[in-house]
Write a protein that holds these residues in place. Structure first.
Motif, mmCIF file in Angstrom:
data_model
loop_
_atom_site.group_PDB
_atom_site.id
_atom_site.type_symbol
_atom_site.label_atom_id
_atom_site.label_comp_id
_atom_site.label_asym_id
_atom_site.label_seq_id
_atom_site.Cartn_x
_atom_site.Cartn_y
_atom_site.Cartn_z
ATOM 1 N N GLY A 139 23.892 50.568 57.312
ATOM 2 C CA GLY A 139 24.182 50.143 55.941
ATOM 3 C C GLY A 139 24.322 48.648 55.799
ATOM 4 O O GLY A 139 23.933 48.072 54.781
ATOM 5 N N THR A 140 24.889 47.992 56.824
ATOM 6 C CA THR A 140 25.021 46.541 56.790
ATOM 7 C C THR A 140 23.654 45.870 56.750
ATOM 8 O O THR A 140 23.428 44.930 55.973
ATOM 9 C CB THR A 140 25.788 46.046 58.030
ATOM 10 N N ALA A 165 28.442 41.889 58.788
ATOM 11 C CA ALA A 165 27.456 41.100 58.051
ATOM 12 C C ALA A 165 27.261 39.734 58.685
ATOM 13 O O ALA A 165 26.138 39.214 58.747
ATOM 14 C CB ALA A 165 27.883 40.953 56.592
ATOM 15 N N ARG A 171 25.195 39.118 47.715
ATOM 16 C CA ARG A 171 23.818 39.290 47.252
ATOM 17 C C ARG A 171 23.568 38.469 45.991
ATOM 18 O O ARG A 171 22.505 37.859 45.834
ATOM 19 C CB ARG A 171 23.519 40.775 46.997
ATOM 20 N N PHE A 174 28.893 44.226 49.247
ATOM 21 C CA PHE A 174 27.850 43.217 49.413
ATOM 22 C C PHE A 174 27.461 42.546 48.092
ATOM 23 O O PHE A 174 26.609 41.657 48.075
ATOM 24 C CB PHE A 174 26.593 43.849 50.024
ATOM 25 N N GLY A 192 27.739 48.884 56.862
ATOM 26 C CA GLY A 192 27.251 49.389 55.602
ATOM 27 C C GLY A 192 26.819 50.833 55.524
ATOM 28 O O GLY A 192 27.337 51.678 56.178
ATOM 29 N N ALA A 212 23.476 50.239 45.507
ATOM 30 C CA ALA A 212 24.262 49.002 45.505
ATOM 31 C C ALA A 212 25.618 49.288 46.125
ATOM 32 O O ALA A 212 26.196 50.351 45.919
ATOM 33 C CB ALA A 212 24.431 48.483 44.080
ATOM 34 N N ARG A 213 26.122 48.348 46.886
ATOM 35 C CA ARG A 213 27.450 48.475 47.492
ATOM 36 C C ARG A 213 28.304 47.306 47.046
ATOM 37 O O ARG A 213 27.896 46.145 47.140
ATOM 38 C CB ARG A 213 27.334 48.500 49.014
ATOM 39 N N ARG A 250 20.937 47.068 55.635
ATOM 40 C CA ARG A 250 20.383 47.257 54.285
ATOM 41 C C ARG A 250 21.047 46.308 53.287
ATOM 42 O O ARG A 250 20.396 45.769 52.399
ATOM 43 C CB ARG A 250 20.578 48.699 53.827
ATOM 44 N N GLY A 251 22.369 46.130 53.437
ATOM 45 C CA GLY A 251 23.088 45.256 52.522
ATOM 46 C C GLY A 251 22.654 43.810 52.605
ATOM 47 O O GLY A 251 22.842 43.046 51.656
ATOM 48 N N ALA A 264 20.528 45.913 44.967
ATOM 49 C CA ALA A 264 20.193 46.741 46.128
ATOM 50 C C ALA A 264 18.796 46.354 46.593
ATOM 51 O O ALA A 264 17.977 45.906 45.790
ATOM 52 C CB ALA A 264 20.236 48.220 45.766
#
Length: 311
Positions: free
Chosen positions: A126-127, A78, A160, A156, A33, A152-153, A129-130, A168
């Motif tokens: 980043g992962t 993830a 989510r 994910f 991420g 926001a990604r 966080r995701g 996010a």
């Protein structure tokens, strides 16, 4: 990226003959991420295993060293870094830390962690966080690293939504003095409102300024400072149970001392810095060192990505 531990048939090297003269990349079980500009503050290939977990023979060990690395997908990362499944009675808070350290123990260079990081480190950053509901960070880290709101990604988004999470993660800033610039985007324009963890004795005028900026102030201590156990419980009471801290060292040291840290994701950077940079955790030492168990170890370009859980 390749997996060093746990050793499985999937991570064992294949022979060149079986792969047309080239070693095959192993198939991992996890994925990656994004992170803020500046990242976090002060803050794996194997041979085919024998019964004891070591390479069965020299050829296998030599073959493992020649495994072709490839970039893991976000889905793979993830899966590798997934939070524990909730218990039948509901999800309990799980607090993990994500930090980086050089070979000689420095958690930063020139006050920031970015110089000792890597692209793979930032994918894992980043992962994590995701996957998280909230990112806990100290006020000094916010100031030094120039923290911005988590974004926001799309990678994910579906997961989510299925987990009932916001688009996010929220950012929760730990501060006793509330000496922060509340005009920064972290406070004025986050996708998910920023939280401020502080004590009951925090200056009323600073609390009012924070709330005027749209920050939700969460009291988690009787005095000026924050009690780590109360902070974890207060966040859980808000429905935020997948907890991630990115430091800095003072905050992580407090969490370790209070025995509320469940997991440490540690990147070991193949660099030497010397100097007097902080370690990943600061503050007074604990009476008895706390033992954590290795869960997994990944490697890419000499960087080691370890995941440890409390025993």
């Amino acid at each position: 990226m390749r997996r060093l531990f746990p050793v499985t048939e999937e991570t064992a090297a294949r022979t060149p003959e079986a792969t047309g003269g080239a070693m095959a990349a192993e198939v991992p079980t996890a994925d990656g991420g994004e992170g803020p500009a500046g990242a976090r503050t002060p803050g794996a290939r194997d041979g085919r295993p024998s019964a004891a977990g070591a390479p069965a023979d020299g050829a296998a060990a030599e073959g493992a060293s020649n495994v072709v690395e490839r970039e893991w997908s976000l889905d793979e990362l993830a899966a590798a870094y997934a939070y524990p499944e909730p218990a039948p009675g509901g999800r309990e808070p799980w607090l993990r830390a994500n930090m980086v350290s050089t070979l000689d123990g420095a958690a930063q260079h020139d006050g920031r962690s970015q110089p000792i990081s890597s692209e793979a480190d930032m994918r894992i950053f980043g992962t994590l966080r995701g996957l998280a509901d909230v990112v806990i960070v100290g006020a000094e880290t916010v100031r030094q690293e120039g923290y911005r709101p988590a974004r926001a990604r799309e990678a994910f988004a579906e997961a989510r939504r299925a987990a009932g999470q916001t688009a996010a993660p929220a950012v929760a800033v730990v501060s006793a003095s509330l000496d922060l610039d509340f005009s920064l985007p972290l406070f004025t324009s986050p996708l998910t409102p920023t939280l401020l963890l502080t004590g009951a004795a925090a200056a009323p005028d600073r609390v009012a300024t924070a709330e005027k900026a749209g920050v939700r102030v969460v009291v988690a201590g009787d005095g000026m400072g924050v009690d780590p156990a109360r902070a974890v419980r207060a966040l859980a009471d808000l429905g935020l149970t997948r907890l991630l801290t990115e430091g800095g060292p003072r905050v992580l040291g407090q969490l370790v001392a209070a025995d509320v840290l469940d997991e440490l994701c540690l990147t070991v950077s193949p660099m030497l810095t010397a100097g007097d940079a902080q370690r990943i955790a600061g503050g007074p030492s604990v009476a008895v060192p706390k033992r954590f168990a290795l869960v997994s170890l990944l490697e890419e370009s000499g960087f080691l990505f370890g995941r440890y859980r409390r025993t």
